[in-house]
Design an enzyme around this catalytic site. Structure first.
Site, PDB file in Angstrom:
ATOM      1  N   SER A   7       0.873  -1.176   0.000  1.00 49.99           N
ATOM      2  CA  SER A   7       0.000   0.000   0.000  1.00 49.99           C
ATOM      3  C   SER A   7       0.910   1.226   0.000  1.00 49.99           C
ATOM      4  O   SER A   7       1.498   1.591   1.008  1.00 49.99           O
ATOM      5  CB  SER A   7      -0.901  -0.018   1.232  1.00 49.99           C
ATOM      6  OG  SER A   7      -1.538   1.227   1.354  1.00 49.99           O
ATOM      7  N   HIS A  32      -1.411  -1.577  -4.011  1.00 50.26           N
ATOM      8  CA  HIS A  32      -2.700  -1.377  -3.362  1.00 50.26           C
ATOM      9  C   HIS A  32      -2.853   0.125  -3.132  1.00 50.26           C
ATOM     10  O   HIS A  32      -2.050   0.733  -2.425  1.00 50.26           O
ATOM     11  CB  HIS A  32      -2.679  -2.145  -2.032  1.00 50.26           C
ATOM     12  CG  HIS A  32      -3.943  -2.073  -1.247  1.00 50.26           C
ATOM     13  ND1 HIS A  32      -4.966  -2.990  -1.391  1.00 50.26           N
ATOM     14  CD2 HIS A  32      -4.354  -1.209  -0.289  1.00 50.26           C
ATOM     15  CE1 HIS A  32      -5.938  -2.696  -0.555  1.00 50.26           C
ATOM     16  NE2 HIS A  32      -5.606  -1.619   0.133  1.00 50.26           N
ATOM     17  N   ASP A  34      -4.964   3.085  -1.668  1.00 50.75           N
ATOM     18  CA  ASP A  34      -6.022   3.376  -0.699  1.00 50.75           C
ATOM     19  C   ASP A  34      -6.667   4.723  -0.990  1.00 50.75           C
ATOM     20  O   ASP A  34      -6.073   5.771  -0.743  1.00 50.75           O
ATOM     21  CB  ASP A  34      -5.438   3.366   0.722  1.00 50.75           C
ATOM     22  CG  ASP A  34      -5.199   1.957   1.235  1.00 50.75           C
ATOM     23  OD1 ASP A  34      -6.125   1.121   1.127  1.00 50.75           O
ATOM     24  OD2 ASP A  34      -4.090   1.683   1.730  1.00 50.75           O
ATOM     25  N   MET A  36      -9.536   7.300  -0.042  1.00 52.19           N
ATOM     26  CA  MET A  36     -10.441   7.641   1.071  1.00 52.19           C
ATOM     27  C   MET A  36     -11.056   9.014   0.804  1.00 52.19           C
ATOM     28  O   MET A  36     -10.360   9.920   0.349  1.00 52.19           O
ATOM     29  CB  MET A  36      -9.661   7.678   2.386  1.00 52.19           C
ATOM     30  CG  MET A  36      -8.870   6.406   2.665  1.00 52.19           C
ATOM     31  SD  MET A  36      -8.147   6.421   4.304  1.00 52.19           S
ATOM     32  CE  MET A  36      -7.034   4.993   4.190  1.00 52.19           C
ATOM     33  N   HIS A  65      -8.477   0.421  -3.650  1.00 51.36           N
ATOM     34  CA  HIS A  65      -9.350   0.103  -2.507  1.00 51.36           C
ATOM     35  C   HIS A  65     -10.210   1.333  -2.256  1.00 51.36           C
ATOM     36  O   HIS A  65      -9.746   2.325  -1.697  1.00 51.36           O
ATOM     37  CB  HIS A  65      -8.463  -0.248  -1.293  1.00 51.36           C
ATOM     38  CG  HIS A  65      -9.225  -0.581  -0.063  1.00 51.36           C
ATOM     39  ND1 HIS A  65      -8.612  -0.801   1.150  1.00 51.36           N
ATOM     40  CD2 HIS A  65     -10.551  -0.754   0.153  1.00 51.36           C
ATOM     41  CE1 HIS A  65      -9.522  -1.080   2.071  1.00 51.36           C
ATOM     42  NE2 HIS A  65     -10.711  -1.043   1.488  1.00 51.36           N
ATOM     43  N   MET A  67     -12.444   3.322  -0.429  1.00 48.46           N
ATOM     44  CA  MET A  67     -13.088   3.624   0.860  1.00 48.46           C
ATOM     45  C   MET A  67     -13.825   4.941   0.711  1.00 48.46           C
ATOM     46  O   MET A  67     -13.460   5.970   1.282  1.00 48.46           O
ATOM     47  CB  MET A  67     -12.017   3.668   1.964  1.00 48.46           C
ATOM     48  CG  MET A  67     -11.493   2.283   2.316  1.00 48.46           C
ATOM     49  SD  MET A  67      -9.956   2.336   3.239  1.00 48.46           S
ATOM     50  CE  MET A  67      -8.794   2.511   1.888  1.00 48.46           C
ATOM     51  N   MET A 136     -10.886  -7.080   5.752  1.00 49.16           N
ATOM     52  CA  MET A 136     -10.184  -6.045   6.516  1.00 49.16           C
ATOM     53  C   MET A 136      -9.798  -6.609   7.879  1.00 49.16           C
ATOM     54  O   MET A 136     -10.627  -7.211   8.567  1.00 49.16           O
ATOM     55  CB  MET A 136     -11.078  -4.816   6.704  1.00 49.16           C
ATOM     56  CG  MET A 136     -11.389  -4.031   5.440  1.00 49.16           C
ATOM     57  SD  MET A 136      -9.934  -3.512   4.501  1.00 49.16           S
ATOM     58  CE  MET A 136      -9.089  -2.447   5.678  1.00 49.16           C
ATOM     59  N   PHE A 142      -6.972   4.323   8.369  1.00 49.45           N
ATOM     60  CA  PHE A 142      -5.592   4.716   8.642  1.00 49.45           C
ATOM     61  C   PHE A 142      -4.639   3.535   8.539  1.00 49.45           C
ATOM     62  O   PHE A 142      -5.014   2.407   8.879  1.00 49.45           O
ATOM     63  CB  PHE A 142      -5.476   5.316  10.051  1.00 49.45           C
ATOM     64  CG  PHE A 142      -6.343   6.525  10.240  1.00 49.45           C
ATOM     65  CD1 PHE A 142      -5.882   7.783   9.875  1.00 49.45           C
ATOM     66  CD2 PHE A 142      -7.641   6.399  10.732  1.00 49.45           C
ATOM     67  CE1 PHE A 142      -6.694   8.897  10.006  1.00 49.45           C
ATOM     68  CE2 PHE A 142      -8.463   7.506  10.869  1.00 49.45           C
ATOM     69  CZ  PHE A 142      -7.993   8.764  10.506  1.00 49.45           C
ATOM     70  N   GLY A 144      -1.056   1.774   9.891  1.00 51.66           N
ATOM     71  CA  GLY A 144      -0.354   1.731  11.174  1.00 51.66           C
ATOM     72  C   GLY A 144      -1.174   1.225  12.351  1.00 51.66           C
ATOM     73  O   GLY A 144      -0.738   1.318  13.491  1.00 51.66           O
ATOM     74  N   ASP A 174      -5.985  -7.100   4.683  1.00 54.92           N
ATOM     75  CA  ASP A 174      -5.479  -5.720   4.692  1.00 54.92           C
ATOM     76  C   ASP A 174      -5.613  -5.118   6.083  1.00 54.92           C
ATOM     77  O   ASP A 174      -6.717  -5.001   6.604  1.00 54.92           O
ATOM     78  CB  ASP A 174      -6.313  -4.908   3.676  1.00 54.92           C
ATOM     79  CG  ASP A 174      -5.864  -3.465   3.555  1.00 54.92           C
ATOM     80  OD1 ASP A 174      -4.790  -3.107   4.064  1.00 54.92           O
ATOM     81  OD2 ASP A 174      -6.620  -2.692   2.915  1.00 54.92           O
ATOM     82  N   GLY A 175      -4.467  -4.745   6.647  1.00 52.49           N
ATOM     83  CA  GLY A 175      -4.463  -4.040   7.933  1.00 52.49           C
ATOM     84  C   GLY A 175      -3.583  -4.721   8.962  1.00 52.49           C
ATOM     85  O   GLY A 175      -3.823  -5.870   9.327  1.00 52.49           O
ATOM     86  N   SER A 197       2.548   0.192   6.460  1.00 47.85           N
ATOM     87  CA  SER A 197       3.554   0.708   7.406  1.00 47.85           C
ATOM     88  C   SER A 197       4.695  -0.279   7.643  1.00 47.85           C
ATOM     89  O   SER A 197       5.832   0.135   7.872  1.00 47.85           O
ATOM     90  CB  SER A 197       2.898   1.112   8.718  1.00 47.85           C
ATOM     91  OG  SER A 197       2.126   0.072   9.220  1.00 47.85           O
TER      92      SER A 197
HETATM   93  C1  DX5 Z   1      -6.616   0.989   5.931  1.00 50.63           C
HETATM   94  C2  DX5 Z   1      -6.110   0.727   4.535  1.00 50.63           C
HETATM   95  C3  DX5 Z   1      -4.934  -0.177   4.514  1.00 50.63           C
HETATM   96  C4  DX5 Z   1      -3.734   0.439   5.168  1.00 50.63           C
HETATM   97  C5  DX5 Z   1      -2.813  -0.642   5.611  1.00 50.63           C
HETATM   98  O1  DX5 Z   1      -7.699   1.824   5.870  1.00 50.63           O
HETATM   99  O2  DX5 Z   1      -7.120   0.104   3.765  1.00 50.63           O
HETATM  100  O3  DX5 Z   1      -4.632  -0.597   3.199  1.00 50.63           O
HETATM  101  O4  DX5 Z   1      -3.058   1.341   4.317  1.00 50.63           O
HETATM  102  O5  DX5 Z   1      -1.863  -0.089   6.448  1.00 50.63           O
HETATM  103  P1  DX5 Z   1      -0.995  -0.976   7.439  1.00 50.63           P
HETATM  104  O6  DX5 Z   1      -0.365  -2.073   6.648  1.00 50.63           O
HETATM  105  O7  DX5 Z   1      -0.018   0.003   8.012  1.00 50.63           O
HETATM  106  O8  DX5 Z   1      -1.961  -1.494   8.481  1.00 50.63           O
HETATM  107 ZN    ZN Z   2      -6.482  -0.811   1.875  1.00 48.16          ZN
END
Ligand code: DX5
Ligand code: ZN
Length: 214
Positions: A7, A32, A34, A36, A65, A67, A136, A142, A144, A174-175, A197
């Site tokens: 990501s 990936h 993200d 938002m 992705h 969101m 998820m 976010f 991290g 993911d996450g 992260s």
């Molecule tokens: C969260 C995102 C993830 C995120 C993953 O809302 O969809 O893709 O960037 O971040 P890490 O790997 O740091 O949890």
């Molecule tokens: Zn994501």
């Protein structure tokens, strides 16, 4: 073999092109992205122009992705920007069957996404024809955050369903993915690991290599 989808949002954005190249040199299988909108989740990230910039340097597939509250309104803009796969949340406000039909008709791929507290039974109906089901393992919004162990139950249930129904849909998680949680997810039946992260918070090529060797 495990598929790694970094990501890119957690990379050093002042050197985005270089970070894309470094990740590909370390054998990232796709990226990936993200997206938002500040409504579906409280955070704001990238739009189609950034995806277009990434497309101009990346050679692997780009998964978006979404969101956002209304993914049906936006996926085409990301498609025109060069994205290949569109990940749509079950929790978003759109007609999912209709949106998937449109994406398929455009010749691109789609996936269904569920939040950690959404039971898998809600999305069984969307799996046939989906390229990916994304589980998820944090609440979206976010990078991290810590991995939610309970999400492994969803991975196991989806794996059972896919095997029983002889589907080709891949399971992505993911996450909070790192070398420990990534291993647990693969053992539970995941095919694709997303990581932000962990990969970009250290030596990119070493960390992608570690995830690839799980
Ligand atoms: C969260 C995102 C993830 C995120 C993953 O809302 O969809 O893709 O960037 O971040 P890490 O790997 O740091 O949890
Ligand atoms: Zn994501």
């Amino acid at each position: 073999m495990v598929i790694i989808s970094p990501s890119i949002i957690s990379s050093n954005l002042t050197q985005l092109g270089e970070q894309v190249k470094l990740s590909e040199a370390a054998h990232a299988d796709m990226f990936h992205l993200d997206v938002m909108d500040g409504h579906f989740v409280p955070n704001l990230t990238m739009g189609p122009d950034l995806v277009k910039a990434i497309r101009s340097v990346a050679t692997v597939p780009l998964e978006v992705h979404l969101m956002v509250e209304k993914p049906d309104k936006y996926w085409r803009k990301f498609s025109e920007a060069g994205a290949d796969i569109f990940l749509i949340h079950y929790e978003s406000l759109c007609n999912i069957h209709e949106t998937f039909r449109e994406i398929k008709n455009s010749g691109k791929k789609y996936g269904i996404v569920i939040n950690p507290d959404t039971p898998f039974s809600k999305v069984e109906q969307y799996l046939d024809g989906a390229y990916i089901v994304l589980i998820m393992s944090v609440y979206p919004g976010f990078s991290g955050q810590s991995f939610i162990e309970m999400s492994l139950d969803n991975v196991k249930k989806v794996r059972e369903f896919i095997n029983k129904n002889d589907l080709e849909t891949m399971i992505e998680i993911d996450g909070g993915i790192n070398e420990i949680t990534g291993k647990k997810a693969l053992d539970a039946g995941a095919d694709i690991l997303v990581s932000a992260s962990y990969i970009y918070g250290g030596n990119i090529s070493e960390r992608i290599g570690k995830l690839k060797s799980l």
